[in-house]
Enzyme design. Structure first.
Site, short mmCIF file in Angstrom:
data_model
loop_
_atom_site.label_atom_id
_atom_site.label_comp_id
_atom_site.label_asym_id
_atom_site.label_seq_id
_atom_site.Cartn_x
_atom_site.Cartn_y
_atom_site.Cartn_z
N LYS A 274 0.84 -1.20 0.00
CA LYS A 274 0.00 0.00 0.00
C LYS A 274 0.87 1.25 0.00
O LYS A 274 2.02 1.20 0.46
CB LYS A 274 -0.86 0.03 1.28
CG LYS A 274 -2.00 -0.96 1.28
CD LYS A 274 -2.82 -0.83 2.55
CE LYS A 274 -3.97 -1.81 2.58
NZ LYS A 274 -5.00 -1.55 1.57
N ASP A 344 -3.03 -7.57 -1.75
CA ASP A 344 -3.76 -6.64 -0.88
C ASP A 344 -5.24 -7.03 -0.75
O ASP A 344 -5.95 -6.48 0.08
CB ASP A 344 -3.63 -5.22 -1.43
CG ASP A 344 -3.94 -4.16 -0.40
OD1 ASP A 344 -4.07 -4.52 0.80
OD2 ASP A 344 -4.06 -2.98 -0.78
N ARG A 348 -10.53 -11.36 1.98
CA ARG A 348 -11.45 -12.38 1.43
C ARG A 348 -10.81 -13.77 1.44
O ARG A 348 -11.50 -14.77 1.49
CB ARG A 348 -11.88 -11.96 0.02
CG ARG A 348 -10.75 -11.84 -0.95
CD ARG A 348 -11.12 -10.99 -2.16
NE ARG A 348 -11.20 -9.56 -1.84
CZ ARG A 348 -11.53 -8.62 -2.71
NH1 ARG A 348 -11.83 -8.94 -3.95
NH2 ARG A 348 -11.57 -7.36 -2.34
N1 BES Z 1 -8.06 -3.56 4.28
C1 BES Z 1 -8.25 -3.15 2.95
C2 BES Z 1 -9.54 -2.35 2.73
C3 BES Z 1 -9.65 -1.02 3.41
C4 BES Z 1 -9.39 0.14 2.73
C5 BES Z 1 -10.12 -0.92 4.71
C6 BES Z 1 -9.54 1.37 3.35
C7 BES Z 1 -10.28 0.30 5.33
C8 BES Z 1 -9.99 1.45 4.65
C9 BES Z 1 -8.32 -4.38 2.02
O1 BES Z 1 -7.56 -5.47 2.43
C10 BES Z 1 -7.81 -3.94 0.69
O2 BES Z 1 -6.68 -3.57 0.61
N2 BES Z 1 -8.67 -3.99 -0.31
C11 BES Z 1 -8.33 -3.62 -1.62
C12 BES Z 1 -8.86 -4.67 -2.55
C13 BES Z 1 -8.39 -4.52 -3.97
C14 BES Z 1 -6.93 -4.92 -4.09
C15 BES Z 1 -9.26 -5.38 -4.85
C16 BES Z 1 -8.98 -2.27 -1.94
O3 BES Z 1 -10.14 -2.10 -1.63
O4 BES Z 1 -8.29 -1.43 -2.46
ZN ZN Z 2 -7.27 -5.66 4.50
ZN ZN Z 3 -5.54 -5.41 1.80
#
Ligand code: BES
Ligand code: ZN
Ligand code: ZN
Length: 492
Positions: A274, A344, A348
Site C-alpha cells: 500500500k 492486498d 477475502r
Molecule cells: N483492508 C483493505 C480495505 C480497506 C481500505 C479498509 C480502506 C479500510 C480502509 C483491504 O484489504 C484492501 O486492501 N482492499 C483492496 C482490494 C483490492 C486490491 C481489490 C482495496 O479495496 O483497495
Molecule cells: Zn485488509
Molecule cells: Zn488489503
C-alpha cells in the site's frame, strides 16, 4: 461510570448536574422539565422565550440553580422535532449531556430517561439507549502518553431518576442490557484503536480466552495449514508475527449461527504494498474480528438462547521473501483454487477459509464482517456499512437490527454479470480484478463462492469502522461498529 437508578422527584435530587430535556417548538415545558422550570422560577421558559433554548437535537444549555434546587447545575438537552424522535435520538441527547458533564467536570450526574414520558418510547428500550449514548459518548482511548490531559476526566456516576416506583423494574432491565452492550462496544474500540505491535493475533486469542461462559479453540498456522486452510496460510506465511485462527463457541450443542470477523492485525498490502500515506490506519483491519469477539462476550453475559460460534481468522499481511506473490495460485479449505492478482485483497482469502470452516461445523447461517474494500468507503463513506448476501430475509433482518441499534446498513448487489470480472484462466476464481469495477460487490461475490448454498450475509465496514472526526455518540477513532447490530440481531 457507575449507573444507578433512583426513585423520586428531580427537584429533590442532589448532584453536580441534572439533565432534563426539551423537544423543539415547545414553549412551556411539561413533565420533569416543567417541574424543574417551576423550581427555577420560570428560568427555562424565559430562555425558551428569548430564543436561547430551542430544543434542537443535541443542543445543551447550562443553568446554575443558585440553591433553588439540590442540583448545582441543570442542563437542558434538545431532543429535536417530536415527530422525528427515536431511540437513536435518545443516544445522541444522552451523549451530548455526558460530553458537557465532562467539559465542566461534573462528577455526579443525574438524568431522566429521555423519551419515556412524552416521547412515547418503550421504557426498557429508552433506558437501554440512554445508557448506550452515555457510555459510548464518554469513551476515550487512554493511549500511552505519560501526560494525562482534560479528556481523561470521567463522570463518576450517572443516576437515572424516575418518579413512578412502578416503572423502576423496566428501567433497570434496560439499563443492564445497555451497560453490557456499551462495554462490549468500548472494548472493541480499545482493541481497534491500539497499535498493531500491541494487538497481535496472539493478543486477540488471549482476549478470547478471558471470555466467561464460552469455549475457545485456537489454531496456530501449522495446524491451520494441516487442516487444509491454504488461502489463510498463503496470506500469513510472509509474517513473523504468529497467526491465530480463533474459534469461540457459545451455547449448548451444535452451533447454528457463525459470525466471522476479518482479523488482519496489520494490512501492509503485502507484496502489492500500500502507499505510505495513512498506512498506519491499517492497524484497524481487524475491526471485524474485534466486533465478533466482543459480540461473543456480550451474548454470553446476556445469556441469549442461541448457539453461536465466532470465527476469527487472525494474521498480519506483510511483504517478505517468503510472502505470497501476485500471480500465485493457491488452494483453500473448500478445495477451490484462487489466483492471487493482488496480495492486498487478503481479507477475502482468510474469510473464505473461515466460511468453509463454519460450513464444516454444520451451521445454518453465516454472517461475516470485514473492513474489506476501499470502494465501500467511496460508495457509502463513514455513514453506512455495505451489506450483501444470498438470503434476502437474513439481509433484511440484519438491516432492521441495525436500524434499531443506530447502525446503518445499505444493501449492495451481487449481480451474476459481475462474476465475469473475476473469472480466472488458470484457477476457479481470481481474488480480485485488475480494473476494480464494482470492487465491493466483487469482494462479496468471492465470499459467496465459498458460502455456497448456506444462508450467508457479508458486511463491509471499511468506511464505518473508524471515524476521522466525532459524530454524535461516536468519538473520533474506532467505532466498534456491528457489535450493537449483532447483539440486537441475536437477541430478537
Ligand atoms: N483492508 C483493505 C480495505 C480497506 C481500505 C479498509 C480502506 C479500510 C480502509 C483491504 O484489504 C484492501 O486492501 N482492499 C483492496 C482490494 C483490492 C486490491 C481489490 C482495496 O479495496 O483497495
Ligand atoms: Zn485488509
Ligand atoms: Zn488489503
Amino acid at each position: 461510570m457507575k449507573i444507578l437508578v433512583k426513585s423520586g422527584s428531580v427537584s429533590k435530587f442532589k448532584c453536580d448536574l441534572l439533565a432534563i430535556n426539551l423537544f423543539s417548538g415547545v414553549k412551556s415545558p411539561g413533565g420533569a422539565t416543567g417541574v424543574v422550570d417551576k423550581s427555577l422560577h420560570g428560568a427555562i421558559s424565559a430562555l425558551i422565550k428569548s430564543g436561547e433554548i430551542t430544543g434542537k437535537l443535541g443542543e445543551v444549555n447550562l443553568i446554575h440553580t443558585q440553591g433553588k434546587l439540590p442540583a448545582t447545575q441543570v442542563i437542558v438537552v434538545g431532543l429535536g422535532e417530536s415527530k422525528d424522535f427515536d431511540l437513536d435520538r435518545v443516544r445522541i441527547a444522552a451523549s451530548a449531556v455526558i460530553r458537557e458533564a465532562k467539559r465542566i467536570k461534573a462528577k455526579k450526574v443525574a438524568t431522566i430517561v429521555h423519551g419515556a414520558g412524552l416521547g412515547g418510547l418503550e421504557l426498557p428500550a429508552a433506558a437501554q439507549a440512554l445508557v448506550e449514548g452515555s457510555l459510548l459518548g464518554a469513551y476515550h482511548f487512554p493511549g500511552y502518553a505519560k501526560e494525562k490531559d482534560d479528556s481523561f476526566f470521567q463522570v463518576q456516576d450517572l443516576s437515572v431518576i424516575e418518579l413512578a416506583p412502578a416503572k423502576i423494574k423496566a428501567i433497570v432491565s434496560g439499563l443492564k442490557v445497555g451497560e453490557i452492550i456499551s462495554q462490549a462496544v468500548n472494548n472493541a474500540r480499545d482493541l481497534i484503536n491500539a497499535p498493531a505491535n500491541v494487538v497481535t493475533p496472539t493478543y486477540l486469542a488471549n482476549q478470547a480466552k478471558k471470555i466467561a461462559g464460552v469455549e475457545v479453540q485456537v489454531l496456530g498456522l501449522a495446524e491451520a495449514k494441516k487442516l487444509g486452510m491454504d488461502a489463510y496460510y498463503s496470506v500469513s506465511k510472509g509474517s513473523k508475527e504468529p497467526a491465530k485462527f480463533i474459534a469461540i463457541k457459545y451455547g449448548q450443542g451444535k452451533p447454528e449461527i457463525a459470525l466471522v470477523g476479518k482479523g488482519i492485525t496489520f494490512d501492509s498490502g503485502g507484496i502489492s504494498i500500500k502507499p505510505a500515506n495513512k498506512m498506519w490506519q491499517m492497524k484497524t483491519d481487524m475491526s471485524g474480528a474485534a466486533a465478533v469477539l466482543e459480540t461473543m462476550r456480550a451474548i454470553a453475559k446476556l445469556g441469549i438462547r442461541k448457539n453461536v460460534v465466532g470465527l476469527l481468522p487472525c494474521t498480519e499481511n506483510m511483504p517478505a521473501g517468503d510472502a505470497q506473490k501476485p500471480g500465485d495460485v493457491v488452494g483453500s479449505l473448500s478445495g477451490k483454487t484462487i489466483e492471487i492478482l493482488s496480495t492486498d485483497a487478503e481479507g477475502r482469502m482468510v474469510l473464505a477459509d473461515a466460511i468453509t470452516y463454519a460450513k464444516k461445523l454444520g451451521v445454518k447461517q453465516i454472517i461475516d464482517v470485514a473492513t474489506l474494500t476501499g470502494a465501500c468507503v467511496i460508495a457509502l463513506g463513514d455513514v453506512a456499512s455495505g451489506i450483501m448476501g444470498n438470503d434476502q430475509p437474513l439481509v433484511e433482518l440484519l438491516i432492521s437490527a441495525g436500524k434499531r441499534s443506530g447502525e446503518k446498513l445499505w444493501q449492495l448487489p451481487l449481480f451474476d454479470e459481475y462474476k465475469e470480472y473475476s473469472k480466472s484462466d488458470i484457477a476457479d476464481i481470481k481474488n480480485c480484478t485488475e480494473q476494480g469495477k464494482a470492487s465491493t460487490s466483487i469482494g462479496g461475490l468471492f465470499l459467496q463462492l465459498f458460502a455456497e448454498d448456506t444462508k450467508w450475509a457479508h458486511i463491509d465496514i471499511a468506511g464505518t469502522a473508524y471515524l476521522d472526526s466525532e459524530r454524535g455518540y461516536l468519538v473520533k477513532g474506532a467505532t466498534g461498529v456491528m457489535v450493537r447490530t449483532f447483539i440486537e440481531y441475536l437477541r430478537s
